[in-house]
Design a protein around this motif. Structure first.
Motif, PDB file in Angstrom:
ATOM      1  N   VAL A   4      -2.979  11.350  12.031  1.00 30.77           N
ATOM      2  CA  VAL A   4      -4.400  10.999  11.984  1.00 30.77           C
ATOM      3  C   VAL A   4      -4.563   9.847  11.007  1.00 30.77           C
ATOM      4  N   TRP A   5      -4.970   8.698  11.533  1.00 33.60           N
ATOM      5  CA  TRP A   5      -5.160   7.497  10.743  1.00 33.60           C
ATOM      6  C   TRP A   5      -6.637   7.340  10.382  1.00 33.60           C
ATOM      7  N   VAL A   6      -6.900   6.406   9.514  1.00 31.80           N
ATOM      8  CA  VAL A   6      -8.285   6.102   9.150  1.00 31.80           C
ATOM      9  C   VAL A   6      -8.482   4.587   9.153  1.00 31.80           C
ATOM     10  N   MET A   7      -9.646   4.163   9.603  1.00 35.79           N
ATOM     11  CA  MET A   7      -9.998   2.750   9.509  1.00 35.79           C
ATOM     12  C   MET A   7     -10.282   2.421   8.041  1.00 35.79           C
ATOM     13  N   CYS A   8      -9.690   1.357   7.574  1.00 31.36           N
ATOM     14  CA  CYS A   8      -9.947   0.875   6.213  1.00 31.36           C
ATOM     15  C   CYS A   8     -10.903  -0.308   6.363  1.00 31.36           C
TER      16      CYS A   8
ATOM     17  N   VAL B 206      -5.189  12.137   2.367  1.00 32.43           N
ATOM     18  CA  VAL B 206      -5.850  12.798   3.493  1.00 32.43           C
ATOM     19  C   VAL B 206      -5.292  12.341   4.838  1.00 32.43           C
ATOM     20  N   PHE B 207      -4.987  11.039   4.946  1.00 36.63           N
ATOM     21  CA  PHE B 207      -4.619  10.452   6.233  1.00 36.63           C
ATOM     22  C   PHE B 207      -3.164   9.972   6.252  1.00 36.63           C
ATOM     23  N   ASP B 208      -2.671   9.756   7.477  1.00 42.17           N
ATOM     24  CA  ASP B 208      -1.271   9.356   7.662  1.00 42.17           C
ATOM     25  C   ASP B 208      -1.059   7.853   7.615  1.00 42.17           C
ATOM     26  N   GLY B 209      -2.115   7.081   7.755  1.00 39.09           N
ATOM     27  CA  GLY B 209      -1.980   5.636   7.742  1.00 39.09           C
ATOM     28  C   GLY B 209      -3.338   4.970   7.795  1.00 39.09           C
ATOM     29  N   PHE B 210      -3.330   3.639   7.719  1.00 38.39           N
ATOM     30  CA  PHE B 210      -4.571   2.873   7.649  1.00 38.39           C
ATOM     31  C   PHE B 210      -4.564   1.734   8.666  1.00 38.39           C
TER      32      PHE B 210
ATOM     33  N   ALA C 218      -5.813  -3.512  -0.056  1.00 41.02           N
ATOM     34  CA  ALA C 218      -5.636  -2.424   0.905  1.00 41.02           C
ATOM     35  C   ALA C 218      -4.171  -2.292   1.333  1.00 41.02           C
ATOM     36  N   ILE C 219      -3.544  -3.422   1.626  1.00 41.13           N
ATOM     37  CA  ILE C 219      -2.136  -3.398   2.061  1.00 41.13           C
ATOM     38  C   ILE C 219      -1.239  -2.898   0.931  1.00 41.13           C
ATOM     39  N   LYS C 220      -1.454  -3.424  -0.258  1.00 37.70           N
ATOM     40  CA  LYS C 220      -0.653  -2.987  -1.411  1.00 37.70           C
ATOM     41  C   LYS C 220      -0.866  -1.500  -1.687  1.00 37.70           C
ATOM     42  N   GLY C 221      -2.114  -1.062  -1.594  1.00 40.68           N
ATOM     43  CA  GLY C 221      -2.425   0.345  -1.867  1.00 40.68           C
ATOM     44  C   GLY C 221      -1.798   1.278  -0.855  1.00 40.68           C
ATOM     45  N   ALA C 222      -1.844   0.899   0.408  1.00 38.95           N
ATOM     46  CA  ALA C 222      -1.236   1.734   1.450  1.00 38.95           C
ATOM     47  C   ALA C 222       0.267   1.851   1.227  1.00 38.95           C
TER      48      ALA C 222
ATOM     49  N   ASN D 115       1.475   4.033  -1.536  1.00 40.78           N
ATOM     50  CA  ASN D 115       1.444   5.456  -1.203  1.00 40.78           C
ATOM     51  C   ASN D 115       2.353   5.815  -0.036  1.00 40.78           C
ATOM     52  N   GLY D 116       3.217   4.864   0.359  1.00 40.08           N
ATOM     53  CA  GLY D 116       4.160   5.141   1.428  1.00 40.08           C
ATOM     54  C   GLY D 116       3.527   5.263   2.802  1.00 40.08           C
ATOM     55  N   LYS D 117       2.386   4.596   3.023  1.00 42.70           N
ATOM     56  CA  LYS D 117       1.680   4.674   4.296  1.00 42.70           C
ATOM     57  C   LYS D 117       1.760   3.351   5.046  1.00 42.70           C
ATOM     58  N   GLU D 118       1.798   3.440   6.371  1.00 44.90           N
ATOM     59  CA  GLU D 118       1.753   2.237   7.189  1.00 44.90           C
ATOM     60  C   GLU D 118       0.327   1.699   7.204  1.00 44.90           C
ATOM     61  N   VAL D 119       0.216   0.376   7.383  1.00 41.00           N
ATOM     62  CA  VAL D 119      -1.106  -0.242   7.440  1.00 41.00           C
ATOM     63  C   VAL D 119      -1.064  -1.410   8.419  1.00 41.00           C
TER      64      VAL D 119
END
Length: 225
Positions: A77-81, A96-100, A139-143, A146-150
């Motif tokens: 479950v991804w979220v729009m950033c 909360v989410f798997d990616g952005f 946003a990219i750096k933050g994702a 946290n080890g998340k794709e963006v």
């Protein structure tokens, strides 16, 4: 009717609204059928316009209760950033989410305070604005922190192909494009990736040379007296 629907009852807030409950459960039923009955497990979910991590948690609870349990059978479950709050609180959203997926249209609108549908302000709506690009960078750096794709979806890379190069330099994982802009964007992305690869190689060489200097106390090309 809302006076300003762009910042009204939309996205996650609408999913949680009692007035929209039946419709959202019907959407969940359709998606559950696609994944669980038809076996299309590559279908993933994206929650749009999620103002707070708490709102995201509530949406996921509803998904879980309607046959779309996050993590089950690989469901992501991804979220729009696309809100400043998504950028500023990205560490919490990452829990909360798997990616952005960065929504550059809404993010530009809300960073600059410009109604993207207003013809009177069209000349002020600009993804190249320094504040918007800084928000995207954070946003990219933050994702990644946290080890998340963006990724990024929005008009910017399609309307301004050079913008794709900017995203590659930041290490974006994916970019969405309109069909007519794909070929030009591919060329720009390819060049940007080559340049980035070359820069990384140069940095590695410099780092290696500095390590040698630290070890021997002299430049690697210099002989001791």
């Amino acid at each position: 009717d809302e006076e300003n629907p762009m910042i009204g009852l939309r996205g996650a807030a609408r999913y949680l609204s009692p007035a929209f409950q039946d419709a959202f459960e019907l959407e969940c039923e359709a998606l559950s059928h696609v994944r669980n009955e038809m076996g299309l497990r590559n279908v993933e979910l994206m929650v749009p316009f999620c103002r707070t991590p708490e709102e995201g948690k509530e949406v996921i609870q509803i998904l879980n209760a309607n046959g779309l349990e996050k993590g089950r059978d690989g469901l992501k479950v991804w979220v729009m950033c696309e809100l400043p709050s998504n950028v500023f609180a990205i560490d919490e959203f990452a829990k909360v989410f798997d990616g952005f997926s960065i929504g550059s249209n809404d993010l530009t609108q809300l960073v600059l305070g410009v109604d993207r549908d207003s013809g009177l302000l069209a000349d002020l709506f600009d993804e190249d604005n320094a504040a918007v690009k800084e928000a995207i960078s954070q946003a990219i750096k933050g994702a990644h922190r946290n080890g998340k794709e963006v990724g990024l979806c929005g008009q910017a890379p399609s309307d301004k192909p050079h913008f794709a190069g900017f995203l590659v330099d930041l290490g974006i994982d994916s970019i969405s494009l309109t069909p007519d802009s794909v070929m030009q964007a591919i060329e720009i992305v390819s060049e940007a990736e080559k340049k980035k690869s070359l820069n990384n190689e140069i940095k590695q060489v410099i780092s290696s040379e500095k390590a040698k200097q630290d070890e021997y106390g002299v430049a690697s090309t210099q002989l001791s007296a």
